[in-house]
Structure formats: C-alpha cells, structure tokens
Scaffold this active site. Sequence first.
Site, PDB file in Angstrom:
ATOM      1  N   GLY A  10       6.588  -4.340   6.489  1.00  0.00           N
ATOM      2  CA  GLY A  10       7.680  -3.471   6.804  1.00  0.00           C
ATOM      3  C   GLY A  10       7.045  -2.169   7.318  1.00  0.00           C
ATOM      4  CD  GLN A  17       4.929   3.517   7.166  1.00  0.00           C
ATOM      5  OE1 GLN A  17       5.728   2.604   7.087  1.00  0.00           O
ATOM      6  NE2 GLN A  17       3.669   2.720   6.571  1.00  0.00           N
ATOM      7  CB  CYS A  68       0.969   1.716   2.200  1.00  0.00           C
ATOM      8  SG  CYS A  68       2.004   2.817   3.316  1.00  0.00           S
ATOM      9  CG  LEU A  69       1.283  -1.141   7.604  1.00  0.00           C
ATOM     10  CD1 LEU A  69       2.049  -1.620   8.967  1.00  0.00           C
ATOM     11  CD2 LEU A  69      -0.101  -2.138   7.882  1.00  0.00           C
ATOM     12  CG  HIS A  82       6.575   0.173   0.020  1.00  0.00           C
ATOM     13  ND1 HIS A  82       5.271   0.180  -0.716  1.00  0.00           N
ATOM     14  CD2 HIS A  82       6.172   0.737   1.128  1.00  0.00           C
ATOM     15  CE1 HIS A  82       4.467   0.597   0.111  1.00  0.00           C
ATOM     16  NE2 HIS A  82       4.854   0.898   1.235  1.00  0.00           N
ATOM     17  CD  GLU A  83       8.208  -0.514   4.257  1.00  0.00           C
ATOM     18  OE1 GLU A  83       8.053   0.513   4.987  1.00  0.00           O
ATOM     19  OE2 GLU A  83       7.308  -1.185   3.965  1.00  0.00           O
ATOM     20  CG  HIS A 112       7.150   4.998   3.999  1.00  0.00           C
ATOM     21  ND1 HIS A 112       6.081   5.748   4.009  1.00  0.00           N
ATOM     22  CD2 HIS A 112       6.919   3.632   3.669  1.00  0.00           C
ATOM     23  CE1 HIS A 112       5.176   4.744   3.645  1.00  0.00           C
ATOM     24  NE2 HIS A 112       5.595   3.645   3.750  1.00  0.00           N
TER      25      HIS A 112
HETATM   26 ZN    ZN Z   1       4.349   1.875   3.141  1.00  0.00          ZN
END
Ligand code: ZN
Length: 180
Positions: free
Chosen positions: A49, A54, A102-103, A144-145, A148
């Site tokens: 995701g 991000q 997480c990226l 999670h997404e 953000h």
């Molecule tokens: Zn993340």
Amino acid sequence: MAVHKILRAGNPLLRQKSAPVPVEEIRSQENRKLIKDMFETMFAADGLGLAAPQIGILKQIVVVGFEQNERYPDARPIQKQVLINPLIEVMDAPREGYWEGCLSVPDMRGYVERSRKIRMTWYDEKENFHDEVIEGFDAVVYQHECDHLQGILYIDRLKSPELFGFNAELDAAGRERVAI
Ligand code: ZN
C-alpha cells in the site's frame, strides 16, 4: 507515469494531516495522474500500500494492492483499490498483531496490534462511494495506510519498543517474518 521518491521517517511531511479531496475533483486529470503514479511507485518498491503523503502530496488518497512477492512470501493477496477520503470506524478491540513494515521506514519492522474488523467509507477513483465492513488482514493494511493520512506511522503504535528493529537482526533472532 512516474515512479516517485518515497519519503522516509524524519521528513516532516509524513507527520502532517492530509486534506480531503473535493468530490468533484476526484476524476481530475491531476488526480488521475497522481493515482497512476502512486500505483507505479508502490509496485516498483514492492509495497502492499502507499499513501499520497509518502510521496509528499498531502491529499487523502491511498492505493493498495498486492499479489505476491519475495518481500512478503507469506502475505495474502490484496485486491487493488483506491481509497479516497477514507473514514474508519473500529468495530472490535485490537487483539493479535502483525509485524508491520513500511516503505517510509525501510529495512525495519515492528509488532503492532490493531482491530481486525472495521467499517470504512471512501470514494474510489471513479467517484463511487463505498460503505463496507472489512475484516482480517485487509483491515490491518487499510488502518496502516489510512494512519498515514493523519500523520501517524506504525512506529507510534508499537506494542513495545523492544518489538521493533532492523529486519536482518530480527531475522537472525528468529522473529516472525514481516507480514505487512
Ligand atoms: Zn506505511
């Protein structure tokens, strides 16, 4: 299309709240390009995701979608979705958790407990409104997404600071592989 640079923890943009997208602008050329770029960026990084902040865009847009890759050999597939202006209502107490990655926090993971059942409303990229109950692993990924979009990272929600570290060290210590 373009692959964007993914911001990492420490960048102040990741700590800001993102703005809702006006419904009449959902299908604008600018947002269509942004959504394509987000998918391309997410796939290039082998992510499950990606949220717009991000890549430094403070709009309430998330893309998710995952078939299977080397980074997450045990993870289940997730249907491709675009979540615009998502609102989450948690429907049960957090119980077991996942080791999340997480990226924006590369090469690390940490153990987080979240609800497995949520009610969520959102618009998709075609301006369709959704109101659905989502359960299981998908519910964890969506939470999670969507965090953000509020400037929250999973490292804020660790069950314990000890349950966090570099993947290589956790692998060596026999900790469960990253699931998200
Ligand atoms: Zn993340």
